[in-house]
Design a protein around this motif. Structure first.
Motif, PDB file in Angstrom:
ATOM      1  N   PRO A 222     -62.341  90.889  35.431  1.00 55.54           N
ATOM      2  CA  PRO A 222     -62.348  92.118  36.245  1.00 55.54           C
ATOM      3  C   PRO A 222     -61.012  92.399  36.913  1.00 55.54           C
ATOM      4  CG  PRO A 222     -63.638  90.382  37.294  1.00 55.54           C
ATOM      5  CD  PRO A 222     -63.346  89.914  35.907  1.00 55.54           C
ATOM      6  N   MET A 223     -60.256  91.357  37.259  1.00 55.78           N
ATOM      7  CA  MET A 223     -58.942  91.587  37.860  1.00 55.78           C
ATOM      8  C   MET A 223     -58.001  92.282  36.892  1.00 55.78           C
ATOM      9  SD  MET A 223     -58.271  88.054  39.958  1.00 55.78           S
ATOM     10  CE  MET A 223     -59.191  87.687  41.463  1.00 55.78           C
ATOM     11  N   ALA A 224     -57.996  91.826  35.641  1.00 54.55           N
ATOM     12  CA  ALA A 224     -57.125  92.447  34.632  1.00 54.55           C
ATOM     13  C   ALA A 224     -57.533  93.895  34.377  1.00 54.55           C
ATOM     14  CB  ALA A 224     -57.180  91.645  33.336  1.00 54.55           C
ATOM     15  N   VAL A 225     -58.836  94.148  34.303  1.00 52.74           N
ATOM     16  CA  VAL A 225     -59.323  95.515  34.074  1.00 52.74           C
ATOM     17  C   VAL A 225     -58.956  96.405  35.255  1.00 52.74           C
ATOM     18  CG1 VAL A 225     -61.379  96.935  33.765  1.00 52.74           C
ATOM     19  CG2 VAL A 225     -61.182  94.757  32.547  1.00 52.74           C
ATOM     20  N   PHE A 226     -59.161  95.909  36.473  1.00 53.22           N
ATOM     21  CA  PHE A 226     -58.835  96.690  37.668  1.00 53.22           C
ATOM     22  C   PHE A 226     -57.345  97.018  37.718  1.00 53.22           C
ATOM     23  CE2 PHE A 226     -57.218  96.677  42.035  1.00 53.22           C
ATOM     24  CZ  PHE A 226     -57.917  97.752  42.579  1.00 53.22           C
ATOM     25  N   ALA A 227     -56.503  96.021  37.448  1.00 53.45           N
ATOM     26  CA  ALA A 227     -55.059  96.238  37.506  1.00 53.45           C
ATOM     27  C   ALA A 227     -54.616  97.282  36.488  1.00 53.45           C
ATOM     28  CB  ALA A 227     -54.324  94.922  37.276  1.00 53.45           C
ATOM     29  N   ASN A 228     -55.191  97.258  35.303  1.00 58.25           N
ATOM     30  CA  ASN A 228     -54.816  98.260  34.300  1.00 58.25           C
ATOM     31  C   ASN A 228     -55.364  99.634  34.656  1.00 58.25           C
ATOM     32  OD1 ASN A 228     -53.406  97.233  31.601  1.00 58.25           O
ATOM     33  ND2 ASN A 228     -54.605  95.559  32.459  1.00 58.25           N
ATOM     34  N   GLY A 229     -56.510  99.678  35.345  1.00 57.48           N
ATOM     35  CA  GLY A 229     -56.995 100.960  35.853  1.00 57.48           C
ATOM     36  C   GLY A 229     -56.035 101.545  36.866  1.00 57.48           C
ATOM     37  N   VAL A 230     -55.483 100.693  37.737  1.00 52.24           N
ATOM     38  CA  VAL A 230     -54.472 101.137  38.699  1.00 52.24           C
ATOM     39  C   VAL A 230     -53.256 101.700  37.970  1.00 52.24           C
ATOM     40  CG1 VAL A 230     -52.860 100.358  40.482  1.00 52.24           C
ATOM     41  CG2 VAL A 230     -55.227  99.558  40.507  1.00 52.24           C
ATOM     42  N   ARG A 231     -52.895 101.063  36.860  1.00 49.59           N
ATOM     43  CA  ARG A 231     -51.748 101.533  36.085  1.00 49.59           C
ATOM     44  C   ARG A 231     -52.000 102.928  35.523  1.00 49.59           C
ATOM     45  NH1 ARG A 231     -49.583  98.694  30.456  1.00 49.59           N
ATOM     46  NH2 ARG A 231     -47.778 100.045  30.128  1.00 49.59           N
ATOM     47  N   VAL A 232     -53.183 103.144  34.958  1.00 41.69           N
ATOM     48  CA  VAL A 232     -53.488 104.452  34.360  1.00 41.69           C
ATOM     49  C   VAL A 232     -53.548 105.529  35.435  1.00 41.69           C
ATOM     50  CG1 VAL A 232     -55.218 105.769  33.088  1.00 41.69           C
ATOM     51  CG2 VAL A 232     -54.689 103.421  32.401  1.00 41.69           C
ATOM     52  N   VAL A 233     -54.229 105.232  36.546  1.00 42.79           N
ATOM     53  CA  VAL A 233     -54.326 106.213  37.629  1.00 42.79           C
ATOM     54  C   VAL A 233     -52.946 106.514  38.201  1.00 42.79           C
ATOM     55  CG1 VAL A 233     -55.212 106.632  39.950  1.00 42.79           C
ATOM     56  CG2 VAL A 233     -56.691 105.590  38.218  1.00 42.79           C
ATOM     57  N   GLU A 253     -42.726 100.646  30.703  1.00 44.53           N
ATOM     58  CA  GLU A 253     -42.611  99.188  30.575  1.00 44.53           C
ATOM     59  C   GLU A 253     -42.667  98.512  31.937  1.00 44.53           C
ATOM     60  OE1 GLU A 253     -42.706  97.535  27.806  1.00 44.53           O
ATOM     61  OE2 GLU A 253     -42.852  99.425  26.688  1.00 44.53           O
ATOM     62  N   PHE A 254     -42.010  99.125  32.917  1.00 42.79           N
ATOM     63  CA  PHE A 254     -42.036  98.558  34.268  1.00 42.79           C
ATOM     64  C   PHE A 254     -43.451  98.556  34.831  1.00 42.79           C
ATOM     65  CE2 PHE A 254     -41.877  99.092  38.896  1.00 42.79           C
ATOM     66  CZ  PHE A 254     -41.171  97.955  39.252  1.00 42.79           C
ATOM     67  N   ALA A 255     -44.200  99.610  34.539  1.00 38.56           N
ATOM     68  CA  ALA A 255     -45.581  99.686  35.008  1.00 38.56           C
ATOM     69  C   ALA A 255     -46.412  98.551  34.423  1.00 38.56           C
ATOM     70  CB  ALA A 255     -46.193 101.039  34.639  1.00 38.56           C
ATOM     71  N   GLY A 256     -46.159  98.212  33.143  1.00 38.54           N
ATOM     72  CA  GLY A 256     -46.882  97.109  32.522  1.00 38.54           C
ATOM     73  C   GLY A 256     -46.602  95.790  33.219  1.00 38.54           C
ATOM     74  N   LEU A 257     -45.331  95.545  33.551  1.00 37.89           N
ATOM     75  CA  LEU A 257     -44.972  94.313  34.262  1.00 37.89           C
ATOM     76  C   LEU A 257     -45.562  94.298  35.672  1.00 37.89           C
ATOM     77  CD1 LEU A 257     -41.216  94.001  33.197  1.00 37.89           C
ATOM     78  CD2 LEU A 257     -43.147  92.667  32.339  1.00 37.89           C
ATOM     79  N   ALA A 258     -45.513  95.453  36.338  1.00 37.78           N
ATOM     80  CA  ALA A 258     -46.044  95.531  37.694  1.00 37.78           C
ATOM     81  C   ALA A 258     -47.547  95.292  37.713  1.00 37.78           C
ATOM     82  CB  ALA A 258     -45.726  96.902  38.301  1.00 37.78           C
ATOM     83  N   VAL A 259     -48.245  95.789  36.693  1.00 35.39           N
ATOM     84  CA  VAL A 259     -49.689  95.598  36.614  1.00 35.39           C
ATOM     85  C   VAL A 259     -50.027  94.122  36.449  1.00 35.39           C
ATOM     86  CG1 VAL A 259     -51.627  95.897  35.013  1.00 35.39           C
ATOM     87  CG2 VAL A 259     -50.382  97.883  35.831  1.00 35.39           C
ATOM     88  N   PHE A 260     -49.313  93.432  35.567  1.00 30.80           N
ATOM     89  CA  PHE A 260     -49.593  92.011  35.378  1.00 30.80           C
ATOM     90  C   PHE A 260     -49.245  91.223  36.638  1.00 30.80           C
ATOM     91  CE2 PHE A 260     -48.808  87.713  33.643  1.00 30.80           C
ATOM     92  CZ  PHE A 260     -50.056  87.504  33.076  1.00 30.80           C
TER      93      PHE A 260
END
Length: 283
Positions: A222-233, A253-260
């Motif tokens: 759920p943490m990974a899913v939530f973080a990627n939802g934050v990225r999309v929003v 690309e920066f958003a991907g690193l920030a999400v992880f």
């Protein structure tokens, strides 16, 4: 006689013969797997998995050297089962089966040569190697697609709540000035795979009670899913206000690193809470 005292010339010769035979049988599978790590961002963590396994085994070196090896013939059956998997995978041209057979053969050989006590001591570090094997794409797609649709749906609803003019069409998010596609990279599957490996390593290193280990590993999804939802929003809100450039190139690309990084911070926070729960009970 302890393992340390049993290491003689014959033992080293036997280990050498097995290593050579193992390398000849699986060198193509290993080379192709390493190539997948280098070209597929979903499995770039594969380079670290053998190193982490080696670290876990190094931590156990003193206990292992004091243990007495005892041969288990069941291990030979396990190794033969792994070779049968290799044969089936080779005939079917299925790389996942071949790669998993490599681990089964390794486990069986260890059990045959050293017996159950040593096998149990080494079982988790070696089982951790599973994280280095890329999933078959049919399984990957069956997980990534529903995740992608779920994140798209909830992200659109959150953006509407935030006052963004948005419309969803499948996994496409239409804004007033651009359209965004929620691709596999935004589905969370990449973060889930890497975060599961990290959570498993953390659970093994820092927690003894099994329930804490299970909780920490379970929270990774759920943490990974939530973080990627934050990225999309976040991408949708910024793109609606500053243009589609924020969803491309460096910003993407920066958003991907920030999400992880966000997911890792959440995981570390969860580990800290679990540690605090244990201390408070002891106190």
């Amino acid at each position: 006689m302890t393992f340390a005292k049993r290491i003689d010339a014959m033992t080293l010769v036997g280990a050498g013969i097995f290593t050579v035979a193992f390398g000849l049988l699986y060198h193509h599978a290993i080379a192709s797997m390493v190539n997948d790590w280098s070209i597929d961002p979903n499995y770039s963590h594969g380079f670290l998995v053998p190193l982490i396994t080696g670290f876990f085994l190094w931590q156990k070196r003193e206990a292992l050297l004091e243990m007495t090896p005892s041969r288990s013939w069941f291990g030979l059956l396990v190794a033969l089962g792994g070779l049968a998997m290799f044969l089936v995978g080779s005939v079917a041209g299925e790389s996942f089966t071949i790669r998993m057979s490599m681990l089964v053969v390794l486990f069986g050989a260890l059990l045959f040569a050293c017996g159950w006590p040593i096998f149990r001591e080494m079982s988790f570090p070696l089982a951790f190697l599973v994280f280095m094997v890329p999933l078959p794409y049919i399984l990957y797609d069956s997980v990534a697609f529903p995740l992608r649709m779920m994140i798209t749906t909830y992200s659109v609803e959150i953006m509407k709540f935030l006052g963004v003019a948005v419309m969803r069409e499948g996994n496409i998010i239409h804004l007033t000035n651009t359209s965004l596609e929620v691709a596999d990279a935004c589905s969370g599957i990449r973060s889930i795979i890497s975060l599961l490996a990290l959570a498993t390593a953390m659970a093994y290193m820092f927690f003894r009670p099994m329930w804490k280990r299970i909780v920490l590993v379970s929270l990774a999804i759920p943490m990974a899913v939530f973080a990627n939802g934050v990225r999309v929003v976040g991408t949708g809100v910024l793109a609606s206000r500053f243009g589609p450039e924020v969803a491309q190139g460096f910003f993407h690309e920066f958003a991907g690193l920030a999400v992880f990084a966000l997911a890792m911070a959440m995981l570390v926070g969860a580990a800290a809470v679990l540690s605090w729960i244990g201390r408070s009970r002891n106190g």
